[in-house]
Scaffold this motif. Sequence first.
Motif, mmCIF file in Angstrom:
data_model
loop_
_atom_site.group_PDB
_atom_site.id
_atom_site.type_symbol
_atom_site.label_atom_id
_atom_site.label_comp_id
_atom_site.label_asym_id
_atom_site.label_seq_id
_atom_site.Cartn_x
_atom_site.Cartn_y
_atom_site.Cartn_z
ATOM 1 N N PRO A 1 0.813 -1.220 0.000
ATOM 2 C CA PRO A 1 0.000 0.000 0.000
ATOM 3 C C PRO A 1 0.845 1.268 0.000
ATOM 4 O O PRO A 1 1.891 1.328 0.648
ATOM 5 C CB PRO A 1 -0.794 -0.111 1.316
ATOM 6 N N LYS A 2 0.362 2.245 -0.740
ATOM 7 C CA LYS A 2 0.939 3.598 -0.811
ATOM 8 C C LYS A 2 2.199 3.726 -1.654
ATOM 9 O O LYS A 2 2.887 4.742 -1.606
ATOM 10 C CB LYS A 2 1.199 4.203 0.578
ATOM 11 N N CYS A 3 2.504 2.719 -2.441
ATOM 12 C CA CYS A 3 3.739 2.766 -3.237
ATOM 13 C C CYS A 3 3.506 3.259 -4.661
ATOM 14 O O CYS A 3 4.435 3.307 -5.464
ATOM 15 C CB CYS A 3 4.414 1.406 -3.225
ATOM 16 N N GLY A 4 2.269 3.631 -4.998
ATOM 17 C CA GLY A 4 2.018 4.151 -6.346
ATOM 18 C C GLY A 4 1.024 3.315 -7.143
ATOM 19 O O GLY A 4 1.062 3.304 -8.378
ATOM 20 N N THR A 5 0.109 2.665 -6.464
ATOM 21 C CA THR A 5 -0.876 1.797 -7.106
ATOM 22 C C THR A 5 -1.762 2.569 -8.088
ATOM 23 O O THR A 5 -1.894 2.184 -9.254
ATOM 24 C CB THR A 5 -1.805 1.181 -6.037
ATOM 25 N N ASN A 6 -2.356 3.646 -7.592
ATOM 26 C CA ASN A 6 -3.305 4.389 -8.437
ATOM 27 C C ASN A 6 -2.618 5.072 -9.607
ATOM 28 O O ASN A 6 -3.168 5.152 -10.701
ATOM 29 C CB ASN A 6 -4.073 5.410 -7.589
ATOM 30 N N TRP A 7 -1.440 5.519 -9.363
ATOM 31 C CA TRP A 7 -0.627 6.142 -10.419
ATOM 32 C C TRP A 7 -0.347 5.119 -11.525
ATOM 33 O O TRP A 7 -0.597 5.379 -12.717
ATOM 34 C CB TRP A 7 0.665 6.666 -9.797
ATOM 35 N N VAL B 1 4.943 7.345 5.898
ATOM 36 C CA VAL B 1 4.259 8.626 6.089
ATOM 37 C C VAL B 1 2.954 8.655 5.283
ATOM 38 O O VAL B 1 1.899 9.069 5.780
ATOM 39 C CB VAL B 1 5.194 9.797 5.703
ATOM 40 N N SER B 2 3.031 8.188 4.062
ATOM 41 C CA SER B 2 1.847 8.142 3.212
ATOM 42 C C SER B 2 0.776 7.240 3.845
ATOM 43 O O SER B 2 -0.412 7.570 3.877
ATOM 44 C CB SER B 2 2.239 7.642 1.826
ATOM 45 N N TYR B 3 1.222 6.109 4.363
ATOM 46 C CA TYR B 3 0.314 5.129 4.976
ATOM 47 C C TYR B 3 -0.341 5.722 6.225
ATOM 48 O O TYR B 3 -1.547 5.532 6.465
ATOM 49 C CB TYR B 3 1.105 3.866 5.343
ATOM 50 N N PHE C 1 -4.672 11.256 -3.266
ATOM 51 C CA PHE C 1 -3.746 12.183 -3.938
ATOM 52 C C PHE C 1 -3.387 13.272 -2.930
ATOM 53 O O PHE C 1 -3.998 14.327 -2.890
ATOM 54 C CB PHE C 1 -4.387 12.748 -5.210
ATOM 55 N N ARG C 2 -2.391 12.984 -2.132
ATOM 56 C CA ARG C 2 -2.054 13.851 -1.003
ATOM 57 C C ARG C 2 -0.981 14.837 -1.413
ATOM 58 O O ARG C 2 -1.248 16.002 -1.633
ATOM 59 C CB ARG C 2 -1.617 12.972 0.176
ATOM 60 N N LYS C 3 0.256 14.375 -1.550
ATOM 61 C CA LYS C 3 1.360 15.263 -1.947
ATOM 62 C C LYS C 3 2.070 14.778 -3.208
ATOM 63 O O LYS C 3 2.532 15.547 -4.021
ATOM 64 C CB LYS C 3 2.394 15.332 -0.825
ATOM 65 N N GLY C 4 2.243 13.452 -3.290
ATOM 66 C CA GLY C 4 2.907 12.871 -4.453
ATOM 67 C C GLY C 4 4.370 13.245 -4.571
ATOM 68 O O GLY C 4 4.891 13.437 -5.663
ATOM 69 N N GLU C 5 5.047 13.366 -3.433
ATOM 70 C CA GLU C 5 6.442 13.798 -3.447
ATOM 71 C C GLU C 5 7.394 12.782 -2.830
ATOM 72 O O GLU C 5 6.977 11.858 -2.153
ATOM 73 C CB GLU C 5 6.568 15.127 -2.685
HETATM 74 P P1 A3P Z 1 1.612 10.605 -0.728
HETATM 75 O O1 A3P Z 1 0.695 10.201 0.389
HETATM 76 O O2 A3P Z 1 3.052 10.587 -0.301
HETATM 77 O O3 A3P Z 1 1.203 11.885 -1.351
HETATM 78 P P2 A3P Z 1 -1.331 4.329 -3.689
HETATM 79 O O4 A3P Z 1 -1.992 4.717 -4.963
HETATM 80 O O5 A3P Z 1 -0.519 3.087 -3.789
HETATM 81 O O6 A3P Z 1 -2.309 4.321 -2.553
HETATM 82 O O7 A3P Z 1 -0.231 5.456 -3.374
HETATM 83 C C1 A3P Z 1 -0.613 6.742 -2.972
HETATM 84 C C2 A3P Z 1 0.589 7.659 -3.050
HETATM 85 O O8 A3P Z 1 0.931 7.915 -4.419
HETATM 86 C C3 A3P Z 1 0.287 9.011 -2.416
HETATM 87 O O9 A3P Z 1 1.512 9.482 -1.862
HETATM 88 C C4 A3P Z 1 -0.152 9.793 -3.633
HETATM 89 O O10 A3P Z 1 -0.119 11.190 -3.483
HETATM 90 C C5 A3P Z 1 0.847 9.319 -4.660
HETATM 91 N N1 A3P Z 1 0.422 9.557 -6.039
HETATM 92 C C6 A3P Z 1 -0.762 9.242 -6.613
HETATM 93 N N2 A3P Z 1 -0.799 9.619 -7.900
HETATM 94 C C7 A3P Z 1 0.400 10.180 -8.163
HETATM 95 C C8 A3P Z 1 0.966 10.783 -9.336
HETATM 96 N N3 A3P Z 1 0.301 10.874 -10.485
HETATM 97 N N4 A3P Z 1 2.233 11.264 -9.246
HETATM 98 C C9 A3P Z 1 2.928 11.194 -8.081
HETATM 99 N N5 A3P Z 1 2.433 10.621 -6.938
HETATM 100 C C10 A3P Z 1 1.184 10.145 -6.987
#
Ligand code: A3P
Length: 279
Positions: free
Chosen positions: A42-48, A124-126, A235-239
């Motif tokens: 979780p939180k490693c970029g799944t939705n992206w 932190v994201s989690y 979509f929190r910070k994405g950094e």
């Molecule tokens: P942060 O909480 O650090 O902002 P998942 O999709 O696995 O749940 O991951 C969510 C994390 O990916 C969040 O990190 C989110 O902001 C980041 N994220 C989602 N879409 C992104 C994008 N297009 N570019 C960069 N980061 C993205």
Amino acid sequence: TEELKFSYKGIQYPTVLCSKETFQGMEKMEAREEDVLIITYPKCGTNWSLQIVHEMMLEVHKKEPTMIKGMLEFGKPEKYEFLNQEPSPRVLATHVPCETIPKNFFEKKTKMLLILRNPKDTAVSYYHFTNKNPTLPTYDSWDLFFKDYITGNVIYGSFFDYTLQWEKHVDDGNILVLTFEDMKEDLPRELRKICDFYGLALTDEQIKLIQEKTSFSSMKEKSGSTHGDLANVFFRKGEVGDWKNLFTEEQSKEVDAQFEKYLAGTKLGNMINYKKYCT
Ligand code: A3P
């Protein structure tokens, strides 16, 4: 908080989203060689990555691919019967550990995309995610969350166990490993890797278009319609490097020690580029 989690094969899952019956259904699911299976802790970029593959398929096939709603392991067991009727390509994603992925996917040599992220930003994201998501446990402080994260007492278990389990598959040939940080650094370069891996012929213009459509700002802008109430949560910070805002020196050292113990010197550990992103 406890009733929000249940355990299956030693790993905690969200009660609201999945069940033992769902896992049994998933085990019998038909896997296809032409599926795209996105694999993440979780939180490693799944939705992206889901969005990236979606846009790629749309460009190549000029029609909507079958997109999974939520994770493969979420929902009712009947869901797999529906999924079995859906046309290819099917774009699927899961957070389950390696050993819980249905064997069929390995037998069919389905091409898998493993997305890694450094363990400090992931934490932190989690933390922010679990506190804002009503289906997941809530913590009174970062320190309390950190204690659970570092011992693996969180939904989907320890980041380190999870990641290390994939090490044995790194050279399988049907797994492409990318990192969140590399994607942030040079997205077109990473998009090309995905195209080469899946044999997708895309022009530079198409890559540029996908880059724009999957930027953090475009995805965040559209997230109201794609993710509803949870838009700001996903979509929190994405950094890269946000961990520096929350970690104490001691917590940082605890993660360093875990990394050293589990992942230092492994191929996946090297890909995470720990020194650059976590020190
Ligand atoms: P942060 O909480 O650090 O902002 P998942 O999709 O696995 O749940 O991951 C969510 C994390 O990916 C969040 O990190 C989110 O902001 C980041 N994220 C989602 N879409 C992104 C994008 N297009 N570019 C960069 N980061 C993205």
